[in-house]
Scaffold this motif. Structure first.
Motif, PDB file in Angstrom:
ATOM      1  N   LEU A 236      -6.084  30.995  37.396  1.00  0.00           N
ATOM      2  CA  LEU A 236      -6.706  29.700  37.665  1.00  0.00           C
ATOM      3  C   LEU A 236      -7.759  29.377  36.610  1.00  0.00           C
ATOM      4  O   LEU A 236      -7.891  28.223  36.186  1.00  0.00           O
ATOM      5  CB  LEU A 236      -7.326  29.695  39.062  1.00  0.00           C
ATOM      6  CG  LEU A 236      -8.003  28.400  39.512  1.00  0.00           C
ATOM      7  CD1 LEU A 236      -7.050  27.214  39.399  1.00  0.00           C
ATOM      8  CD2 LEU A 236      -8.517  28.535  40.948  1.00  0.00           C
ATOM      9  N   VAL A 237      -8.495  30.390  36.162  1.00  0.00           N
ATOM     10  CA  VAL A 237      -9.489  30.179  35.107  1.00  0.00           C
ATOM     11  C   VAL A 237      -8.805  29.650  33.853  1.00  0.00           C
ATOM     12  O   VAL A 237      -9.243  28.660  33.252  1.00  0.00           O
ATOM     13  CB  VAL A 237     -10.247  31.484  34.793  1.00  0.00           C
ATOM     14  CG1 VAL A 237     -11.083  31.323  33.521  1.00  0.00           C
ATOM     15  CG2 VAL A 237     -11.146  31.875  35.964  1.00  0.00           C
ATOM     16  N   ARG A 238      -7.705  30.285  33.460  1.00  0.00           N
ATOM     17  CA  ARG A 238      -6.978  29.849  32.265  1.00  0.00           C
ATOM     18  C   ARG A 238      -6.441  28.435  32.434  1.00  0.00           C
ATOM     19  O   ARG A 238      -6.518  27.611  31.511  1.00  0.00           O
ATOM     20  CB  ARG A 238      -5.827  30.820  31.974  1.00  0.00           C
ATOM     21  CG  ARG A 238      -6.265  32.187  31.488  1.00  0.00           C
ATOM     22  CD  ARG A 238      -5.086  32.994  30.963  1.00  0.00           C
ATOM     23  NE  ARG A 238      -5.491  34.328  30.555  1.00  0.00           N
ATOM     24  CZ  ARG A 238      -5.481  35.391  31.354  1.00  0.00           C
ATOM     25  NH1 ARG A 238      -5.079  35.258  32.608  1.00  0.00           N
ATOM     26  NH2 ARG A 238      -5.874  36.570  30.913  1.00  0.00           N
ATOM     27  N   LEU A 239      -5.884  28.155  33.602  1.00  0.00           N
ATOM     28  CA  LEU A 239      -5.329  26.824  33.861  1.00  0.00           C
ATOM     29  C   LEU A 239      -6.409  25.756  33.708  1.00  0.00           C
ATOM     30  O   LEU A 239      -6.205  24.738  33.038  1.00  0.00           O
ATOM     31  CB  LEU A 239      -4.723  26.784  35.267  1.00  0.00           C
ATOM     32  CG  LEU A 239      -3.941  25.539  35.702  1.00  0.00           C
ATOM     33  CD1 LEU A 239      -3.028  25.881  36.874  1.00  0.00           C
ATOM     34  CD2 LEU A 239      -4.850  24.382  36.109  1.00  0.00           C
ATOM     35  N   VAL A 247     -16.894  24.315  30.637  1.00  0.00           N
ATOM     36  CA  VAL A 247     -17.401  25.673  30.869  1.00  0.00           C
ATOM     37  C   VAL A 247     -18.922  25.701  30.901  1.00  0.00           C
ATOM     38  O   VAL A 247     -19.527  26.682  31.363  1.00  0.00           O
ATOM     39  CB  VAL A 247     -16.886  26.654  29.792  1.00  0.00           C
ATOM     40  CG1 VAL A 247     -15.375  26.763  29.841  1.00  0.00           C
ATOM     41  CG2 VAL A 247     -17.350  26.218  28.408  1.00  0.00           C
ATOM     42  N   ASN A 248     -19.570  24.649  30.413  1.00  0.00           N
ATOM     43  CA  ASN A 248     -21.032  24.602  30.381  1.00  0.00           C
ATOM     44  C   ASN A 248     -21.634  23.894  31.590  1.00  0.00           C
ATOM     45  O   ASN A 248     -22.848  23.709  31.662  1.00  0.00           O
ATOM     46  CB  ASN A 248     -21.507  23.919  29.097  1.00  0.00           C
ATOM     47  CG  ASN A 248     -21.148  24.715  27.859  1.00  0.00           C
ATOM     48  OD1 ASN A 248     -21.307  25.926  27.832  1.00  0.00           O
ATOM     49  ND2 ASN A 248     -20.639  24.033  26.835  1.00  0.00           N
ATOM     50  N   LYS A 271     -14.326  37.600  28.934  1.00  0.00           N
ATOM     51  CA  LYS A 271     -13.984  37.387  27.525  1.00  0.00           C
ATOM     52  C   LYS A 271     -13.556  35.941  27.281  1.00  0.00           C
ATOM     53  O   LYS A 271     -13.903  35.338  26.268  1.00  0.00           O
ATOM     54  CB  LYS A 271     -12.866  38.344  27.115  1.00  0.00           C
ATOM     55  CG  LYS A 271     -13.295  39.795  27.033  1.00  0.00           C
ATOM     56  CD  LYS A 271     -12.106  40.698  26.727  1.00  0.00           C
ATOM     57  CE  LYS A 271     -12.524  42.171  26.703  1.00  0.00           C
ATOM     58  NZ  LYS A 271     -11.348  43.061  26.502  1.00  0.00           N
ATOM     59  N   ILE A 272     -12.782  35.386  28.204  1.00  0.00           N
ATOM     60  CA  ILE A 272     -12.316  34.005  28.056  1.00  0.00           C
ATOM     61  C   ILE A 272     -13.505  33.049  27.988  1.00  0.00           C
ATOM     62  O   ILE A 272     -13.556  32.152  27.141  1.00  0.00           O
ATOM     63  CB  ILE A 272     -11.402  33.609  29.236  1.00  0.00           C
ATOM     64  CG1 ILE A 272     -10.088  34.392  29.192  1.00  0.00           C
ATOM     65  CG2 ILE A 272     -11.111  32.111  29.230  1.00  0.00           C
ATOM     66  CD1 ILE A 272      -9.237  34.223  30.442  1.00  0.00           C
ATOM     67  N   LEU A 273     -14.490  33.253  28.858  1.00  0.00           N
ATOM     68  CA  LEU A 273     -15.599  32.316  28.977  1.00  0.00           C
ATOM     69  C   LEU A 273     -16.718  32.557  27.967  1.00  0.00           C
ATOM     70  O   LEU A 273     -17.466  31.634  27.632  1.00  0.00           O
ATOM     71  CB  LEU A 273     -16.171  32.371  30.400  1.00  0.00           C
ATOM     72  CG  LEU A 273     -15.217  31.906  31.506  1.00  0.00           C
ATOM     73  CD1 LEU A 273     -15.856  32.106  32.870  1.00  0.00           C
ATOM     74  CD2 LEU A 273     -14.832  30.446  31.307  1.00  0.00           C
ATOM     75  N   PHE A 274     -16.840  33.792  27.459  1.00  0.00           N
ATOM     76  CA  PHE A 274     -17.946  34.108  26.547  1.00  0.00           C
ATOM     77  C   PHE A 274     -17.901  33.234  25.298  1.00  0.00           C
ATOM     78  O   PHE A 274     -18.900  32.630  24.906  1.00  0.00           O
ATOM     79  CB  PHE A 274     -17.902  35.588  26.156  1.00  0.00           C
ATOM     80  CG  PHE A 274     -18.985  35.977  25.191  1.00  0.00           C
ATOM     81  CD1 PHE A 274     -20.275  36.242  25.624  1.00  0.00           C
ATOM     82  CD2 PHE A 274     -18.718  36.060  23.824  1.00  0.00           C
ATOM     83  CE1 PHE A 274     -21.276  36.587  24.740  1.00  0.00           C
ATOM     84  CE2 PHE A 274     -19.718  36.407  22.926  1.00  0.00           C
ATOM     85  CZ  PHE A 274     -21.000  36.664  23.381  1.00  0.00           C
ATOM     86  N   ASP A 275     -16.748  33.174  24.652  1.00  0.00           N
ATOM     87  CA  ASP A 275     -16.634  32.415  23.406  1.00  0.00           C
ATOM     88  C   ASP A 275     -16.754  30.916  23.622  1.00  0.00           C
ATOM     89  O   ASP A 275     -17.147  30.185  22.707  1.00  0.00           O
ATOM     90  CB  ASP A 275     -15.292  32.727  22.728  1.00  0.00           C
ATOM     91  CG  ASP A 275     -15.219  34.167  22.243  1.00  0.00           C
ATOM     92  OD1 ASP A 275     -16.284  34.729  21.933  1.00  0.00           O
ATOM     93  OD2 ASP A 275     -14.105  34.719  22.186  1.00  0.00           O
ATOM     94  N   LEU A 276     -16.409  30.449  24.824  1.00  0.00           N
ATOM     95  CA  LEU A 276     -16.412  29.013  25.087  1.00  0.00           C
ATOM     96  C   LEU A 276     -17.766  28.499  25.558  1.00  0.00           C
ATOM     97  O   LEU A 276     -18.060  27.306  25.434  1.00  0.00           O
ATOM     98  CB  LEU A 276     -15.348  28.681  26.141  1.00  0.00           C
ATOM     99  CG  LEU A 276     -13.895  28.990  25.747  1.00  0.00           C
ATOM    100  CD1 LEU A 276     -12.981  28.803  26.954  1.00  0.00           C
ATOM    101  CD2 LEU A 276     -13.448  28.104  24.597  1.00  0.00           C
ATOM    102  N   THR A 277     -18.584  29.389  26.099  1.00  0.00           N
ATOM    103  CA  THR A 277     -19.870  28.977  26.658  1.00  0.00           C
ATOM    104  C   THR A 277     -20.922  28.851  25.568  1.00  0.00           C
ATOM    105  O   THR A 277     -20.991  29.674  24.655  1.00  0.00           O
ATOM    106  CB  THR A 277     -20.349  29.998  27.720  1.00  0.00           C
ATOM    107  OG1 THR A 277     -19.337  30.134  28.724  1.00  0.00           O
ATOM    108  CG2 THR A 277     -21.632  29.539  28.373  1.00  0.00           C
ATOM    109  N   ALA A 278     -21.737  27.812  25.657  1.00  0.00           N
ATOM    110  CA  ALA A 278     -22.802  27.596  24.667  1.00  0.00           C
ATOM    111  C   ALA A 278     -23.740  28.794  24.630  1.00  0.00           C
ATOM    112  O   ALA A 278     -24.024  29.417  25.667  1.00  0.00           O
ATOM    113  CB  ALA A 278     -23.575  26.327  25.004  1.00  0.00           C
ATOM    114  N   ASN A 279     -24.235  29.125  23.428  1.00  0.00           N
ATOM    115  CA  ASN A 279     -25.083  30.302  23.249  1.00  0.00           C
ATOM    116  C   ASN A 279     -26.292  30.302  24.183  1.00  0.00           C
ATOM    117  O   ASN A 279     -26.656  31.338  24.750  1.00  0.00           O
ATOM    118  CB  ASN A 279     -25.571  30.389  21.793  1.00  0.00           C
ATOM    119  CG  ASN A 279     -24.437  30.720  20.827  1.00  0.00           C
ATOM    120  OD1 ASN A 279     -23.428  31.285  21.229  1.00  0.00           O
ATOM    121  ND2 ASN A 279     -24.613  30.361  19.564  1.00  0.00           N
TER     122      ASN A 279
END
Length: 316
Positions: A236-239, A247-248, A271-279
């Motif tokens: 569901l997260v991927r979808l 994500v923010n 891992k999926i959300l780390f790269d997409l979330t603002a620093n």
């Protein structure tokens, strides 16, 4: 016509099933009443109710029906159920369809029992697609809510009924945008309900139909993505991410979906959300309890100041 009242209640459970939409009936629980007397009617009483339904004037011409008195439309049980409610509750489908045919565009179709359930609510609860279709064609209002604030579509989303979901979304184009944006009394919209229960196909359908993918639950501000992380549902997260979920987005407590991965076992979601979330949104926000403790540390009050409002014999 003799009318029998019911005296009991029974209930239905919309349990979580991560395997997807169900085609069978929902099992029982105490959350929502399925009927007003299914278990309380004795066999002879039920038979009499069935006979009463069968004796309804189904052979009258349309014009004659308008002119003749139909007292059965005003009869209700002690739980507020009409003959149509009872026919649906007891899955007397033929009788229900005949009553609907005699009540096209009649306000009778939208009568609510004492739990504010319409015939349409009950038809979805008992998963009778034919009755749902006939009710919608006859002019039943799909925007009415029960005592939990759920429309019929909310219930279909929670039970995962593909057939009822399809009928409600295809036959209610005029009302669909309003229904999709209506939260129930728990603050949840249809998209939140299908996300909680993991019905991936219904999630996709709702987004395609115009549901706001970033809609927040009214009670705490969680989006469907927050719920997916809470439930550790990586599919569901991927979808949701692929369909453009923000994500923010933060809850009312200031938490992103990534924050909810802390202390969870599913590292794939993290891992999926780390790269997409603002620093600047990756670190957990300070808790209110810590803030309040610091406030009290900086302010030490004397006993005299703490108890300065106590009076004895009219004197401080």
């Amino acid at each position: 016509m003799e009318f029998y009242q019911s005296s009991g209640t029974s209930s239905v459970d919309y349990g979580v099933d991560d395997r997807g939409p169900k085609s069978g009936k929902a099992p029982s629980s105490n959350e929502d009443r399925l009927d007003s007397g299914l278990d309380s009617l004795k066999e002879d009483e039920y038979a009499e109710v069935a006979r009463d339904i069968g004796r309804l004037r189904v052979d009258c011409a349309p014009r004659a029906r308008e002119e003749c008195c139909e007292p059965w439309k005003h009869e209700v049980t002690e739980d507020g159920d009409t003959f149509l409610h009872l026919a649906i509750i007891h899955e007397a489908q033929d009788a229900a369809v005949r009553i609907i045919e005699m009540s096209v565009s009649d306000p009778f179709l939208n009568k609510q029992n004492y739990q504010r359930q319409t015939a349409l609510h009950l038809a979805v609860v008992t998963e009778q697609p034919l009755v749902v279709e006939r009710l919608l064609e006859a002019g039943c209002d799909p925007t009415l809510v029960d005592n939990n604030g759920n429309t019929a579509l909310h219930i279909a989303c929670r039970t995962g009924s593909l057939s009822c979901f399809s009928l409600l979304t295809q036959n209610c184009q005029e009302h669909l945008p309003a229904v999709l944006h209506t939260p129930n009394y728990s603050g949840q919209k249809c998209l939140h309900l299908v996300s909680i229960h993991g019905y991936l196909s219904l999630v996709e359908n709702l987004i395609s139909l115009g549901a706001d993918i970033n809609a927040q639950e009214q009670c705490n501000g969680r989006t469907a993505l927050h719920l997916a992380v809470d439930l550790q549902n990586s599919e569901l997260v991927r979808l949701l991410v692929n369909r453009g979920a923000d994500v923010n987005s933060v809850t009312y407590g200031g938490h992103t979906a990534y924050h909810l991965t802390y202390g969870r076992q599913n590292t794939d979601i993290q891992k999926i959300l780390f790269d997409l979330t603002a620093n600047d949104l990756r670190e957990l926000p300070d808790s209110e309890s810590e803030d309040s403790e610091d406030d009290y540390k900086d302010e030490e009050l004397s006993d005299e100041e703490i108890y300065d409002d106590i009076k004895m014999m009219g004197q401080k």
